[in-house]
Design a protein around this motif. Sequence first.
Motif, short mmCIF file in Angstrom:
data_model
loop_
_atom_site.label_atom_id
_atom_site.label_comp_id
_atom_site.label_asym_id
_atom_site.label_seq_id
_atom_site.Cartn_x
_atom_site.Cartn_y
_atom_site.Cartn_z
N LEU A 94 6.38 3.78 7.48
CA LEU A 94 6.36 2.73 8.50
C LEU A 94 5.33 2.95 9.59
CD1 LEU A 94 10.20 2.19 8.90
CD2 LEU A 94 8.58 0.89 7.50
N ARG A 95 4.61 4.06 9.55
CA ARG A 95 3.62 4.34 10.59
C ARG A 95 2.52 3.28 10.53
NH1 ARG A 95 1.72 9.31 13.28
NH2 ARG A 95 -0.34 8.77 14.06
N PRO A 96 2.31 2.59 11.65
CA PRO A 96 1.29 1.52 11.63
C PRO A 96 -0.13 2.09 11.66
CG PRO A 96 2.22 1.72 13.82
CD PRO A 96 2.97 2.69 12.93
N GLY A 97 -1.02 1.47 10.91
CA GLY A 97 -2.43 1.82 10.96
C GLY A 97 -2.74 3.20 10.42
N ARG A 98 -3.99 3.58 10.56
CA ARG A 98 -4.44 4.90 10.12
C ARG A 98 -4.41 5.85 11.31
NH1 ARG A 98 -5.63 5.49 5.23
NH2 ARG A 98 -7.00 7.25 5.57
N PRO A 99 -3.97 7.09 11.10
CA PRO A 99 -3.96 8.04 12.21
C PRO A 99 -5.38 8.41 12.63
CG PRO A 99 -3.34 9.12 10.15
CD PRO A 99 -3.46 7.67 9.86
N ALA A 100 -5.51 8.81 13.90
CA ALA A 100 -6.82 9.21 14.40
C ALA A 100 -7.33 10.44 13.65
CB ALA A 100 -6.73 9.49 15.90
N ASN A 101 -6.44 11.32 13.29
CA ASN A 101 -6.80 12.52 12.53
C ASN A 101 -6.39 12.27 11.07
OD1 ASN A 101 -7.05 15.00 11.33
ND2 ASN A 101 -5.90 16.11 12.90
N PRO A 102 -7.34 12.13 10.15
CA PRO A 102 -6.99 11.79 8.77
C PRO A 102 -6.20 12.88 8.04
CG PRO A 102 -9.35 12.17 8.97
CD PRO A 102 -8.78 12.21 10.36
N SER A 103 -6.17 14.09 8.59
CA SER A 103 -5.41 15.14 7.93
C SER A 103 -3.92 15.11 8.30
CB SER A 103 -5.99 16.52 8.28
OG SER A 103 -5.80 16.78 9.65
N VAL A 104 -3.52 14.24 9.23
CA VAL A 104 -2.12 14.16 9.65
C VAL A 104 -1.27 13.58 8.54
CG1 VAL A 104 -0.53 13.11 11.29
CG2 VAL A 104 -2.68 14.05 12.10
N LEU A 105 -1.63 12.45 8.01
CA LEU A 105 -0.92 11.82 6.88
C LEU A 105 -1.94 11.54 5.78
CD1 LEU A 105 1.35 9.31 8.83
CD2 LEU A 105 2.04 11.45 7.77
N LEU A 107 -1.83 11.68 2.44
CA LEU A 107 -1.44 11.28 1.09
C LEU A 107 -1.05 9.83 1.00
CD1 LEU A 107 0.76 14.41 0.31
CD2 LEU A 107 -1.64 14.05 -0.26
N ASP A 108 -0.92 9.35 -0.22
CA ASP A 108 -0.46 7.99 -0.50
C ASP A 108 1.07 8.05 -0.57
OD1 ASP A 108 0.04 5.45 -1.33
OD2 ASP A 108 -1.15 5.57 -3.16
N TYR A 109 1.74 7.85 0.56
CA TYR A 109 3.19 8.04 0.63
C TYR A 109 3.98 6.99 -0.15
CZ TYR A 109 2.23 11.82 3.74
OH TYR A 109 1.78 13.00 4.23
N PRO A 110 3.57 5.74 -0.19
CA PRO A 110 4.31 4.80 -1.05
C PRO A 110 4.26 5.22 -2.53
CG PRO A 110 3.02 3.58 0.55
CD PRO A 110 2.62 5.02 0.67
N MET A 111 3.10 5.69 -2.99
CA MET A 111 2.98 6.15 -4.37
C MET A 111 3.83 7.40 -4.59
SD MET A 111 1.86 5.59 -7.35
CE MET A 111 0.58 4.40 -7.14
N GLY A 112 3.85 8.29 -3.62
CA GLY A 112 4.68 9.50 -3.74
C GLY A 112 6.16 9.16 -3.81
N LEU A 113 6.60 8.22 -2.98
CA LEU A 113 8.00 7.80 -3.01
C LEU A 113 8.32 7.15 -4.36
CD1 LEU A 113 10.73 7.47 -1.63
CD2 LEU A 113 9.89 5.32 -0.66
N ALA A 114 7.41 6.35 -4.87
CA ALA A 114 7.63 5.72 -6.18
C ALA A 114 7.73 6.78 -7.28
CB ALA A 114 6.51 4.73 -6.48
N ALA A 115 6.91 7.82 -7.21
CA ALA A 115 6.95 8.89 -8.21
C ALA A 115 8.27 9.65 -8.14
CB ALA A 115 5.77 9.84 -8.02
N VAL A 116 8.73 9.95 -6.93
CA VAL A 116 10.01 10.65 -6.77
C VAL A 116 11.15 9.76 -7.27
CG1 VAL A 116 11.65 11.56 -5.08
CG2 VAL A 116 9.24 12.15 -4.91
N ALA A 117 11.11 8.48 -6.93
CA ALA A 117 12.15 7.56 -7.39
C ALA A 117 12.17 7.48 -8.91
CB ALA A 117 11.92 6.17 -6.79
N ALA A 118 11.00 7.42 -9.53
CA ALA A 118 10.95 7.39 -11.00
C ALA A 118 11.51 8.67 -11.59
CB ALA A 118 9.50 7.18 -11.46
N ALA A 119 11.19 9.82 -10.99
CA ALA A 119 11.72 11.09 -11.49
C ALA A 119 13.24 11.15 -11.36
CB ALA A 119 11.07 12.25 -10.74
N VAL A 120 13.77 10.63 -10.26
CA VAL A 120 15.23 10.63 -10.07
C VAL A 120 15.89 9.72 -11.10
CG1 VAL A 120 17.08 9.93 -8.49
CG2 VAL A 120 15.15 11.28 -7.64
N VAL A 121 15.32 8.55 -11.32
CA VAL A 121 15.90 7.62 -12.30
C VAL A 121 15.83 8.21 -13.70
CG1 VAL A 121 15.59 5.36 -13.39
CG2 VAL A 121 15.52 5.57 -10.90
#
Length: 141
Positions: A94-105, A107-121
């Motif tokens: 839910l973090r809006p926009g891109r962080p000023a420091n690109p190393s803060v976030l 990764l592609d968090y929606p894709m990571g959540l989808a991968a974890v969800a697929a693994a759980v299912v």
Amino acid sequence: MSPISLTVSRLLLGALGVAAAAFGVAHLLTETRTGTVTQLVVWAAGAVVLHDGVLVPLVLAAGLLLTRGRLRGVWRAALLTLGTVTLVALPALLRPGRPANPSVLPLDYPMGLAAVAAAVVVGATVAAGRRLWLTRGERQS
């Protein structure tokens, strides 16, 4: 393992846990800015309310509606895992926009959540299939 060695192991692990918690609390109280502890307590209380007041009832209700019988526990565990992972991922999602420091976030968090969800299912499906297979074998013998 003998009961004595189990007791000793539990006591040692318990003492290690208490020591780690004490270290964390001491560090929190001595090394953080003023007001941070209050914010942390409010955040933790909110997490408990969300988990126990929203997530768990939803998972239990979904478990009742989605399945009956032997597989209810498998799917409830999967739903609880998905709900918890989603709650943990929400700040990054839910973090809006891109962080000023690109190393803060970075990764592609929606894709990571989808991968974890697929693994759980997939894991829950395998566990449910195994449970059905084992009970089918018991009925045939």
